[in-house]
Write a protein that holds these residues in place. Structure first.
Motif, PDB file in Angstrom:
ATOM      1  N   THR A 200      42.072  38.299  26.970  1.00 11.18           N
ATOM      2  CA  THR A 200      42.754  36.498  26.963  1.00 11.18           C
ATOM      3  C   THR A 200      41.547  35.374  27.843  1.00 11.18           C
ATOM      4  OG1 THR A 200      45.049  37.105  27.861  1.00 11.18           O
ATOM      5  CG2 THR A 200      44.758  37.519  26.363  1.00 11.18           C
ATOM      6  N   VAL A 201      41.993  34.352  27.511  1.00 10.71           N
ATOM      7  CA  VAL A 201      41.178  32.674  28.076  1.00 10.71           C
ATOM      8  C   VAL A 201      43.187  32.271  27.903  1.00 10.71           C
ATOM      9  CG1 VAL A 201      40.119  31.510  27.887  1.00 10.71           C
ATOM     10  CG2 VAL A 201      39.432  33.535  26.838  1.00 10.71           C
ATOM     11  N   THR A 202      42.668  31.751  29.519  1.00  7.67           N
ATOM     12  CA  THR A 202      43.858  31.022  29.791  1.00  7.67           C
ATOM     13  C   THR A 202      44.173  29.669  29.178  1.00  7.67           C
ATOM     14  OG1 THR A 202      42.353  29.895  31.034  1.00  7.67           O
ATOM     15  CG2 THR A 202      43.961  31.462  31.851  1.00  7.67           C
TER      16      THR A 202
ATOM     17  N   PRO B 211      38.901  33.677  31.629  1.00 12.68           N
ATOM     18  CA  PRO B 211      39.127  34.491  31.077  1.00 12.68           C
ATOM     19  C   PRO B 211      40.091  35.649  31.898  1.00 12.68           C
ATOM     20  CG  PRO B 211      36.529  35.251  31.950  1.00 12.68           C
ATOM     21  CD  PRO B 211      36.869  33.310  32.161  1.00 12.68           C
ATOM     22  N   MET B 212      40.849  35.836  31.777  1.00 16.37           N
ATOM     23  CA  MET B 212      42.302  37.175  32.272  1.00 16.37           C
ATOM     24  C   MET B 212      41.924  38.498  31.397  1.00 16.37           C
ATOM     25  SD  MET B 212      45.065  34.811  32.406  1.00 16.37           S
ATOM     26  CE  MET B 212      45.879  35.585  33.272  1.00 16.37           C
ATOM     27  N   VAL B 213      42.954  39.483  32.258  1.00 15.93           N
ATOM     28  CA  VAL B 213      43.372  40.174  31.647  1.00 15.93           C
ATOM     29  C   VAL B 213      44.643  39.946  31.712  1.00 15.93           C
ATOM     30  CG1 VAL B 213      43.172  42.634  31.775  1.00 15.93           C
ATOM     31  CG2 VAL B 213      41.014  42.131  31.740  1.00 15.93           C
ATOM     32  N   LYS B 214      45.465  40.560  30.844  1.00 16.15           N
ATOM     33  CA  LYS B 214      47.141  41.240  30.989  1.00 16.15           C
ATOM     34  C   LYS B 214      47.650  42.411  30.589  1.00 16.15           C
ATOM     35  CE  LYS B 214      48.105  36.349  29.627  1.00 16.15           C
ATOM     36  NZ  LYS B 214      49.207  35.703  28.877  1.00 16.15           N
TER      37      LYS B 214
ATOM     38  N   THR C 114      55.536  46.445  35.778  1.00 17.94           N
ATOM     39  CA  THR C 114      55.950  44.553  36.099  1.00 17.94           C
ATOM     40  C   THR C 114      54.718  44.083  34.978  1.00 17.94           C
ATOM     41  OG1 THR C 114      57.194  44.658  37.987  1.00 17.94           O
ATOM     42  CG2 THR C 114      56.261  42.656  37.775  1.00 17.94           C
ATOM     43  N   LYS C 115      54.519  42.971  34.670  1.00 15.93           N
ATOM     44  CA  LYS C 115      53.358  42.276  34.577  1.00 15.93           C
ATOM     45  C   LYS C 115      52.569  42.122  35.470  1.00 15.93           C
ATOM     46  CE  LYS C 115      56.041  40.109  30.614  1.00 15.93           C
ATOM     47  NZ  LYS C 115      56.401  39.457  30.227  1.00 15.93           N
ATOM     48  N   VAL C 116      51.214  41.944  35.283  1.00 12.49           N
ATOM     49  CA  VAL C 116      50.297  42.188  36.359  1.00 12.49           C
ATOM     50  C   VAL C 116      48.746  41.369  35.313  1.00 12.49           C
ATOM     51  CG1 VAL C 116      50.512  43.473  37.382  1.00 12.49           C
ATOM     52  CG2 VAL C 116      49.272  44.193  35.433  1.00 12.49           C
ATOM     53  N   ASN C 117      48.341  40.182  36.527  1.00  5.18           N
ATOM     54  CA  ASN C 117      47.377  39.543  35.228  1.00  5.18           C
ATOM     55  C   ASN C 117      46.071  39.515  36.362  1.00  5.18           C
ATOM     56  OD1 ASN C 117      48.961  37.598  33.642  1.00  5.18           O
ATOM     57  ND2 ASN C 117      49.781  37.468  34.767  1.00  5.18           N
ATOM     58  N   LYS C 118      44.832  39.822  36.178  1.00  7.18           N
ATOM     59  CA  LYS C 118      43.271  39.429  36.898  1.00  7.18           C
ATOM     60  C   LYS C 118      42.709  38.768  36.154  1.00  7.18           C
ATOM     61  CE  LYS C 118      40.293  41.961  38.982  1.00  7.18           C
ATOM     62  NZ  LYS C 118      39.519  43.662  39.862  1.00  7.18           N
ATOM     63  N   PHE C 119      41.886  37.628  37.011  1.00  3.75           N
ATOM     64  CA  PHE C 119      41.249  36.580  35.891  1.00  3.75           C
ATOM     65  C   PHE C 119      39.750  37.339  36.380  1.00  3.75           C
ATOM     66  CE2 PHE C 119      44.333  33.073  37.188  1.00  3.75           C
ATOM     67  CZ  PHE C 119      44.213  33.177  36.291  1.00  3.75           C
ATOM     68  N   LEU C 120      39.332  37.471  35.840  1.00  2.23           N
ATOM     69  CA  LEU C 120      37.311  37.682  35.486  1.00  2.23           C
ATOM     70  C   LEU C 120      36.569  36.842  35.707  1.00  2.23           C
ATOM     71  CD1 LEU C 120      37.595  39.868  31.860  1.00  2.23           C
ATOM     72  CD2 LEU C 120      38.250  40.445  34.489  1.00  2.23           C
TER      73      LEU C 120
END
Length: 48
Positions: A20-22, A27-30, A38-44
């Motif tokens: 996705t895109v903030t 850009p990031m991955v959810k 649990t929900k995790v996020n990582k910025f690319l």
């Protein structure tokens, strides 16, 4: 794809990753943690 889980306190495999895109265009991955769910996020890295 791996991301840091705040609940497990370690790098875990991301289950069901979605790119996705903030709001500000970063850009990031959810996804969810494969260990605890649990929900995790990582910025690319941004593409120049």
């Amino acid at each position: 794809m791996e991301a840091y889980c705040m609940k497990c306190k370690k790098q875990v495999e991301v289950k069901d990753p979605q790119e996705t895109v903030t709001k500000n265009g970063r850009p990031m991955v959810k996804g969810t943690c494969s260990v605890c769910g649990t929900k995790v996020n990582k910025f690319l890295p941004t593409k120049k």
